[in-house]
Scaffold this motif. Structure first.
Motif, PDB file in Angstrom:
ATOM      1  N   THR A  13       0.838  -1.202   0.000  1.00 53.48           N
ATOM      2  CA  THR A  13       0.000   0.000   0.000  1.00 53.48           C
ATOM      3  C   THR A  13       0.873   1.252   0.000  1.00 53.48           C
ATOM      4  O   THR A  13       0.598   2.210  -0.717  1.00 53.48           O
ATOM      5  N   ASP A  16       2.156   2.089  -3.388  1.00 59.74           N
ATOM      6  CA  ASP A  16       1.138   2.772  -4.217  1.00 59.74           C
ATOM      7  C   ASP A  16       1.038   4.245  -3.820  1.00 59.74           C
ATOM      8  O   ASP A  16       0.977   5.129  -4.677  1.00 59.74           O
ATOM      9  N   PHE A 106      -7.758  -1.368  11.711  1.00 55.04           N
ATOM     10  CA  PHE A 106      -6.357  -1.534  11.382  1.00 55.04           C
ATOM     11  C   PHE A 106      -6.091  -0.634  10.193  1.00 55.04           C
ATOM     12  O   PHE A 106      -6.456  -0.956   9.079  1.00 55.04           O
ATOM     13  N   SER A 107      -5.488   0.526  10.448  1.00 57.15           N
ATOM     14  CA  SER A 107      -5.271   1.419   9.321  1.00 57.15           C
ATOM     15  C   SER A 107      -3.919   2.118   9.388  1.00 57.15           C
ATOM     16  O   SER A 107      -3.273   2.167  10.442  1.00 57.15           O
ATOM     17  N   ILE A 108      -3.511   2.622   8.220  1.00 59.13           N
ATOM     18  CA  ILE A 108      -2.288   3.409   8.155  1.00 59.13           C
ATOM     19  C   ILE A 108      -2.727   4.843   8.390  1.00 59.13           C
ATOM     20  O   ILE A 108      -3.467   5.415   7.596  1.00 59.13           O
ATOM     21  N   LYS A 109      -2.329   5.405   9.511  1.00 59.24           N
ATOM     22  CA  LYS A 109      -2.805   6.740   9.865  1.00 59.24           C
ATOM     23  C   LYS A 109      -2.058   7.801   9.056  1.00 59.24           C
ATOM     24  O   LYS A 109      -2.669   8.620   8.394  1.00 59.24           O
TER      25      LYS A 109
ATOM     26  N   ARG B   7      -5.001   7.593   6.666  1.00 62.08           N
ATOM     27  CA  ARG B   7      -6.208   6.938   7.195  1.00 62.08           C
ATOM     28  C   ARG B   7      -6.737   5.870   6.243  1.00 62.08           C
ATOM     29  O   ARG B   7      -7.911   5.834   5.917  1.00 62.08           O
ATOM     30  N   MET B   8      -5.831   5.057   5.733  1.00 61.43           N
ATOM     31  CA  MET B   8      -6.229   3.995   4.805  1.00 61.43           C
ATOM     32  C   MET B   8      -6.253   2.684   5.547  1.00 61.43           C
ATOM     33  O   MET B   8      -5.356   2.404   6.329  1.00 61.43           O
ATOM     34  N   THR B   9      -7.249   1.845   5.253  1.00 61.69           N
ATOM     35  CA  THR B   9      -7.199   0.529   5.875  1.00 61.69           C
ATOM     36  C   THR B   9      -6.067  -0.244   5.211  1.00 61.69           C
ATOM     37  O   THR B   9      -5.765  -0.047   4.042  1.00 61.69           O
ATOM     38  N   VAL B  10      -5.453  -1.102   5.999  1.00 61.44           N
ATOM     39  CA  VAL B  10      -4.275  -1.816   5.524  1.00 61.44           C
ATOM     40  C   VAL B  10      -4.584  -2.677   4.312  1.00 61.44           C
ATOM     41  O   VAL B  10      -3.755  -2.891   3.446  1.00 61.44           O
ATOM     42  N   SER B  12      -6.464  -2.017   1.848  1.00 65.18           N
ATOM     43  CA  SER B  12      -7.033  -1.316   0.697  1.00 65.18           C
ATOM     44  C   SER B  12      -6.380  -1.665  -0.643  1.00 65.18           C
ATOM     45  O   SER B  12      -7.054  -1.714  -1.659  1.00 65.18           O
ATOM     46  N   SER B  13      -5.058  -1.957  -0.647  1.00 63.44           N
ATOM     47  CA  SER B  13      -4.443  -2.324  -1.931  1.00 63.44           C
ATOM     48  C   SER B  13      -4.984  -3.674  -2.387  1.00 63.44           C
ATOM     49  O   SER B  13      -5.234  -3.900  -3.567  1.00 63.44           O
TER      50      SER B  13
END
Lengths: 118, 219
Positions: A13, A16, A106-109, B7-10, B12-13
């Motif tokens: 991710t 990207d 579970f997210s990338i903040k 703020r993306m869920t892991v 998402s890719s």
């Protein structure tokens, strides 16, 4: 090895994101992890440190993990309580008819990044 | 250094890859059904029976995902169905990229393809494989408390097949409790109690599968 798969996805991710934002290198990554998301943070950090070596983009990126408190809602008495303290059974009315409001995230903040045109 | 808020869920890719794969498979005429369950729930036995029952009515292929062996793929191949084995190399689930790679081996295949996901009730629920339908299998010996322990899997599934119902007299398994608990988590879920051994309930499950396949073809 749940965490292994998760770290691979995080790095993919980030790849990207880097392409979309013109990022040259990532300096730090902050993840938000719910208390009951089922992710073991120590293992996550170990997997991160193992994998980041193999990827130029995140080689020097420190991982910070922020924990989000889990909260459960009781449909019987309509109160909320801390999931970790009481589990599925409502501490107020002892009902089992409860569900998780949050704590499964579970997210990338955010990331700190060095841009290509800097 | 610039801070970028994501703020993306892991996942998402993976979610994006899965969407792409779903439309690609539509073009290829492959209706992909992701089967998820614990180890030993009777996935392969259920599939064997389904393949035999539907022979002549549906072309069925199977992609077996396992950490290392090929015993399940061999069992399916004996029935004459197209079967391939994917090794996840220690990973506890299949993701969309791995599913796509496996399906390259299914070149020319049309019809229904089952993905027998890794036996595990946790991780496979979190990663979209690109399947058109998700089916969970719960066997009677595992107990009726599983919806309480693994809620995500029940939420993500379109159907729940309760297997080994012929063994119910030997286990303290309350089918009505499972139905109630599963429906509380997912009001849309279809529930099929079956015994692949006696054949009880197989027809309802197979008709559901065929009608979902037909609906997908006509969509």
């Amino acid at each position: 090895m749940h965490e292994l798969g998760i770290v691979k996805h995080v790095i993919k991710t980030l790849g990207d994101v880097a392409k979309e934002n013109g990022v040259k290198r990532i300096g730090s990554v902050t993840l938000e992890v719910g208390e009951v998301s089922g992710v073991v943070i120590e293992q996550l950090v170990d997997c991160w440190n193992y994998f980041r070596e193999k990827n130029e983009l995140v080689k020097n990126a420190e991982l910070t993990v922020e924990t989000l408190e889990a909260v459960t809602f009781c449909t019987a008495c309509e109160k909320t309580y801390r999931t970790v303290d009481h589990g599925r059974i409502c501490p107020f009315c002892k009902s089992k008819e409860t569900y998780l409001l949050r704590g499964n995230e579970f997210s990338i903040k955010q990331i700190e990044a060095e841009l290509i045109d800097e | 250094m610039k801070v970028i808020e994501l703020r993306m869920t892991v996942t998402s890719s993976n979610d994006r890859d899965a969407e792409e794969l779903r439309s690609e498979l539509k073009e290829r005429g492959i209706f992909l059904v992701n089967l998820m369950s614990a180890p030993g729930s009777g996935k392969t036995t259920l599939l064997s029976r389904t393949i035999t029952d539907l022979s002549g009515r549906a072309e069925i292929g199977v992609m077996e995902a396992d950490i290392a062996s090929d015993v399940d793929a061999l069992r399916i191949a004996e029935l004459g169905a197209r079967s391939i084995q994917v090794h996840t190399d220690g990973m506890c689930h299949m993701d969309a990229g791995m599913t796509r790679a496996g399906l390259i081996e299914m070149e020319g295949e049309r019809g229904i393809v089952f993905l027998e996901n890794v036996g595990n009730l946790i991780c496979p629920a979190e990663f979209d494989t690109g399947a058109h339908k998700n089916v969970m299998i719960l066997s009677v010996p595992e107990g009726d408390d599983k919806p309480l322990k693994y809620p995500l899997m029940f939420r993500k599934s379109d159907a729940l097949v309760i297997t080994k119902t012929d063994a119910a007299p030997y286990f303290d398994f309350d089918t009505e409790a499972v139905k109630r608990r599963a429906l509380a988590l997912n009001p849309e879920i279809r529930i099929f109690p079956v015994s692949a051994k006696t054949g009880e309930g197989m027809e309802e499950w197979e008709s559901w599968l065929l009608s979902e396949w037909e609906e997908w073809r006509n969509a």
